[in-house]
Scaffold this active site. Structure first.
Site, PDB file in Angstrom:
ATOM      1  N   THR A 140       0.857  -1.179   0.000  1.00  0.00           N
ATOM      2  CA  THR A 140       0.000   0.000   0.000  1.00  0.00           C
ATOM      3  C   THR A 140       0.898   1.235   0.000  1.00  0.00           C
ATOM      4  O   THR A 140       2.121   1.120  -0.185  1.00  0.00           O
ATOM      5  CB  THR A 140      -1.033  -0.071   1.145  1.00  0.00           C
ATOM      6  OG1 THR A 140      -1.892   1.061   1.042  1.00  0.00           O
ATOM      7  CG2 THR A 140      -0.404  -0.108   2.517  1.00  0.00           C
ATOM      8  N   LYS A 177       3.225   0.937  -4.026  1.00  0.00           N
ATOM      9  CA  LYS A 177       2.559   0.153  -5.078  1.00  0.00           C
ATOM     10  C   LYS A 177       3.264   0.214  -6.440  1.00  0.00           C
ATOM     11  O   LYS A 177       3.165  -0.733  -7.211  1.00  0.00           O
ATOM     12  CB  LYS A 177       1.106   0.629  -5.252  1.00  0.00           C
ATOM     13  CG  LYS A 177       0.192   0.172  -4.132  1.00  0.00           C
ATOM     14  CD  LYS A 177      -1.238   0.612  -4.408  1.00  0.00           C
ATOM     15  CE  LYS A 177      -2.169   0.135  -3.323  1.00  0.00           C
ATOM     16  NZ  LYS A 177      -3.559   0.511  -3.559  1.00  0.00           N
ATOM     17  N   ASN A 197      -0.871  -4.253  -5.945  1.00  0.00           N
ATOM     18  CA  ASN A 197      -1.246  -4.177  -4.526  1.00  0.00           C
ATOM     19  C   ASN A 197      -1.030  -5.513  -3.826  1.00  0.00           C
ATOM     20  O   ASN A 197      -1.226  -5.617  -2.627  1.00  0.00           O
ATOM     21  CB  ASN A 197      -2.701  -3.727  -4.347  1.00  0.00           C
ATOM     22  CG  ASN A 197      -3.692  -4.797  -4.750  1.00  0.00           C
ATOM     23  OD1 ASN A 197      -3.413  -5.607  -5.634  1.00  0.00           O
ATOM     24  ND2 ASN A 197      -4.846  -4.820  -4.120  1.00  0.00           N
ATOM     25  N   ASP A 208      -7.132  -4.321  -6.861  1.00  0.00           N
ATOM     26  CA  ASP A 208      -7.987  -3.184  -6.476  1.00  0.00           C
ATOM     27  C   ASP A 208      -9.148  -3.015  -7.464  1.00  0.00           C
ATOM     28  O   ASP A 208     -10.318  -2.938  -7.071  1.00  0.00           O
ATOM     29  CB  ASP A 208      -7.180  -1.878  -6.463  1.00  0.00           C
ATOM     30  CG  ASP A 208      -6.332  -1.719  -5.210  1.00  0.00           C
ATOM     31  OD1 ASP A 208      -6.676  -2.308  -4.179  1.00  0.00           O
ATOM     32  OD2 ASP A 208      -5.323  -0.990  -5.272  1.00  0.00           O
ATOM     33  N   GLY A 265     -10.233  11.533 -10.089  1.00  0.00           N
ATOM     34  CA  GLY A 265      -8.894  11.187  -9.612  1.00  0.00           C
ATOM     35  C   GLY A 265      -8.134  10.395 -10.658  1.00  0.00           C
ATOM     36  O   GLY A 265      -8.732   9.827 -11.584  1.00  0.00           O
ATOM     37  N   GLY A 290     -17.217   1.762  -0.533  1.00  0.00           N
ATOM     38  CA  GLY A 290     -15.914   1.124  -0.746  1.00  0.00           C
ATOM     39  C   GLY A 290     -15.697  -0.166   0.030  1.00  0.00           C
ATOM     40  O   GLY A 290     -14.663  -0.822  -0.145  1.00  0.00           O
TER      41      GLY A 290
HETATM   42  P1  NDP Z   1      -3.335   8.276  -4.623  1.00  0.00           P
HETATM   43  O1  NDP Z   1      -2.652   9.215  -3.677  1.00  0.00           O
HETATM   44  O2  NDP Z   1      -2.510   7.497  -5.591  1.00  0.00           O
HETATM   45  O3  NDP Z   1      -4.429   9.077  -5.487  1.00  0.00           O
HETATM   46  C1  NDP Z   1      -5.303   9.994  -4.890  1.00  0.00           C
HETATM   47  C2  NDP Z   1      -6.016  10.779  -5.978  1.00  0.00           C
HETATM   48  O4  NDP Z   1      -6.875  11.713  -5.341  1.00  0.00           O
HETATM   49  C3  NDP Z   1      -5.079  11.576  -6.886  1.00  0.00           C
HETATM   50  O5  NDP Z   1      -5.574  11.573  -8.195  1.00  0.00           O
HETATM   51  C4  NDP Z   1      -5.169  12.974  -6.296  1.00  0.00           C
HETATM   52  O6  NDP Z   1      -4.873  13.987  -7.242  1.00  0.00           O
HETATM   53  C5  NDP Z   1      -6.630  12.999  -5.909  1.00  0.00           C
HETATM   54  N1  NDP Z   1      -6.926  14.032  -4.926  1.00  0.00           N
HETATM   55  C6  NDP Z   1      -6.350  14.217  -3.710  1.00  0.00           C
HETATM   56  N2  NDP Z   1      -6.925  15.276  -3.090  1.00  0.00           N
HETATM   57  C7  NDP Z   1      -7.859  15.769  -3.940  1.00  0.00           C
HETATM   58  C8  NDP Z   1      -8.790  16.845  -3.871  1.00  0.00           C
HETATM   59  N3  NDP Z   1      -8.859  17.645  -2.804  1.00  0.00           N
HETATM   60  N4  NDP Z   1      -9.627  17.044  -4.919  1.00  0.00           N
HETATM   61  C9  NDP Z   1      -9.566  16.234  -5.996  1.00  0.00           C
HETATM   62  N5  NDP Z   1      -8.722  15.206  -6.116  1.00  0.00           N
HETATM   63  C10 NDP Z   1      -7.876  14.978  -5.099  1.00  0.00           C
HETATM   64  O7  NDP Z   1      -4.170   7.297  -3.690  1.00  0.00           O
HETATM   65  P2  NDP Z   1      -4.797   5.891  -4.082  1.00  0.00           P
HETATM   66  O8  NDP Z   1      -5.306   5.968  -5.465  1.00  0.00           O
HETATM   67  O9  NDP Z   1      -3.864   4.814  -3.701  1.00  0.00           O
HETATM   68  O10 NDP Z   1      -6.025   5.808  -3.057  1.00  0.00           O
HETATM   69  C11 NDP Z   1      -7.182   6.645  -3.223  1.00  0.00           C
HETATM   70  C12 NDP Z   1      -8.179   6.293  -2.141  1.00  0.00           C
HETATM   71  O11 NDP Z   1      -8.646   4.956  -2.343  1.00  0.00           O
HETATM   72  C13 NDP Z   1      -7.630   6.339  -0.718  1.00  0.00           C
HETATM   73  O12 NDP Z   1      -8.525   7.106   0.065  1.00  0.00           O
HETATM   74  C14 NDP Z   1      -7.645   4.912  -0.250  1.00  0.00           C
HETATM   75  O13 NDP Z   1      -7.957   4.822   1.111  1.00  0.00           O
HETATM   76  C15 NDP Z   1      -8.772   4.321  -1.090  1.00  0.00           C
HETATM   77  N6  NDP Z   1      -8.613   2.888  -1.304  1.00  0.00           N
HETATM   78  C16 NDP Z   1      -9.728   2.094  -1.198  1.00  0.00           C
HETATM   79  C17 NDP Z   1      -9.621   0.752  -1.410  1.00  0.00           C
HETATM   80  C18 NDP Z   1     -10.843  -0.104  -1.248  1.00  0.00           C
HETATM   81  O14 NDP Z   1     -10.688  -1.335  -1.347  1.00  0.00           O
HETATM   82  N7  NDP Z   1     -12.022   0.444  -1.038  1.00  0.00           N
HETATM   83  C19 NDP Z   1      -8.363   0.095  -1.794  1.00  0.00           C
HETATM   84  C20 NDP Z   1      -7.265   1.015  -1.910  1.00  0.00           C
HETATM   85  C21 NDP Z   1      -7.393   2.364  -1.660  1.00  0.00           C
HETATM   86  P3  NDP Z   1      -3.319  14.409  -7.544  1.00  0.00           P
HETATM   87  O15 NDP Z   1      -2.430  13.299  -7.125  1.00  0.00           O
HETATM   88  O16 NDP Z   1      -3.302  14.636  -8.999  1.00  0.00           O
HETATM   89  O17 NDP Z   1      -3.068  15.602  -6.708  1.00  0.00           O
END
Ligand code: NDP
Length: 286
Positions: free
Chosen positions: A67, A71, A92, A107, A131, A249
């Site tokens: 995580t 990743k 993952n 995922d 995102g 989720g």
């Molecule tokens: P990342 O950090 O790789 O990606 C997060 C994304 O959110 C990026 O695109 C980022 O944009 C965007 N973002 C962050 N803040 C904002 C904001 N204020 N407004 C708009 N966009 C925003 O994280 P992950 O993809 O690894 O994880 C994302 C979520 O998924 C986490 O909350 C995690 O807990 C959840 N998750 C859930 C799982 C499940 O099984 N339900 C499994 C794994 C994760 P940028 O980077 O371009 O700034």
């Protein structure tokens, strides 16, 4: 067979990792199936991943979950990748197959299963993904491979979003577009599935929601959230108020944990028990 005092080891490497509930869910499943497996939740700092992956080999661990922030960086320490993991560019979970480390990304597959469980398929659909991080990549690629017609990616950083759109257009049959997200986002009325794949709303920031014009969400849309804590996120509450069907989720989390269980042990996972364990852990009503 002689008694073995050695447990098979699996686990998770990440930082932060303390609040990751996966170990409780996997341990409950191992106990239910009478398997002598242990799930170790291990804090591995950025920069220590190579040593940790050498540990997976040295300890003959059966596998590991990765995580944040490992990743993508873990790819260089693996011997083989699944086709989807290769496309997504992130894993993952890893399985140690006779000393060869094979990486997979469950995922997006867990997400698809949670959709299927409520009778929703991405095939032929217009999908909007909020995102462009690791989870957004996994979800978009799996939806595209499952036959989605069109995928719109909205992101607050242009480069990341455009890279994901290019990947979908180059490597899958789905058509993809990028929307630069610098203002309250309007949701195209042709959207069938709207998916929050940002980290906005994750505990403890449960009072936050993605910056969209919620009045553009309509009752024919299926609205999904990767956020599992709180599963009743403000994003989903707003969508429900507009009559949309919602999927939280928790299903994605349990389904990917169940897939990992099967890949490590070869045994079908007790999915209902895993769901109940997770809900109990979060003190949710049955
Ligand atoms: P990342 O950090 O790789 O990606 C997060 C994304 O959110 C990026 O695109 C980022 O944009 C965007 N973002 C962050 N803040 C904002 C904001 N204020 N407004 C708009 N966009 C925003 O994280 P992950 O993809 O690894 O994880 C994302 C979520 O998924 C986490 O909350 C995690 O807990 C959840 N998750 C859930 C799982 C499940 O099984 N339900 C499994 C794994 C994760 P940028 O980077 O371009 O700034």
């Amino acid at each position: 067979m002689e008694k073995s005092y050695r447990a098979e080891l699996v686990g998770a490497f990440g930082c932060p990792i303390d609040e990751n509930p996966t170990g409780v869910v996997e341990e409950a499943a191992f106990a239910d199936k009478g398997l002598n497996y242990r799930y170790l939740t291990v804090k591995v700092n950025d920069g220590d991943l190579e040593a940790a992956m050498n540990g997976v080999r040295a300890f003959n661990m059966r596998g590991i979950n990765l995580t944040i922030p490992h990743k993508v960086k873990v790819l260089q320490y693996l011997d083989e990748l699944s086709e989807a993991a290769e496309l997504i560019g992130a894993v993952n979970m890893v399985v140690n197959i006779n000393g060869k480390l094979w990486g997979e990304n469950t995922d997006g597959k867990g997400y698809l299963k949670s959709l299927n469980e409520v009778g929703v398929s991405p095939k032929g659909k217009n999908i909007m993904i909020l995102g462009a991080g690791g989870v957004a990549r996994a979800i978009s690629v799996e939806c595209a491979l499952a036959g989605a017609a069109h995928i719109t990616v909205a992101n607050i950083v242009r480069e990341q979003g455009e890279e994901l759109v290019n990947l979908i257009n180059r490597k899958t049959n789905a058509k993809a577009d990028f929307v630069f997200w610098d203002h309250p986002l309007e949701i195209d009325p042709a959207t069938d599935i709207l998916s929050n794949a940002t980290s906005v709303g994750l505990y403890p920031h449960v009072d936050q929601k993605p910056d969209i014009n919620y009045d553009t969400v309509t009752s024919h849309m299926v609205v999904t959230d990767v956020i599992f804590n709180d599963p009743n996120s403000l994003f989903l509450q707003e969508a429900r108020m507009r009559g949309a069907q919602t999927v939280n989720g928790l299903g994605m989390l349990v389904n990917q944990a169940a897939m990992n269980f099967k890949l490590w042990t070869g045994v079908d996972a007790p999915v209902e028990l895993m769901t109940k364990t997770l809900r109990d852990e979060f003190h949710l009503d049955a």
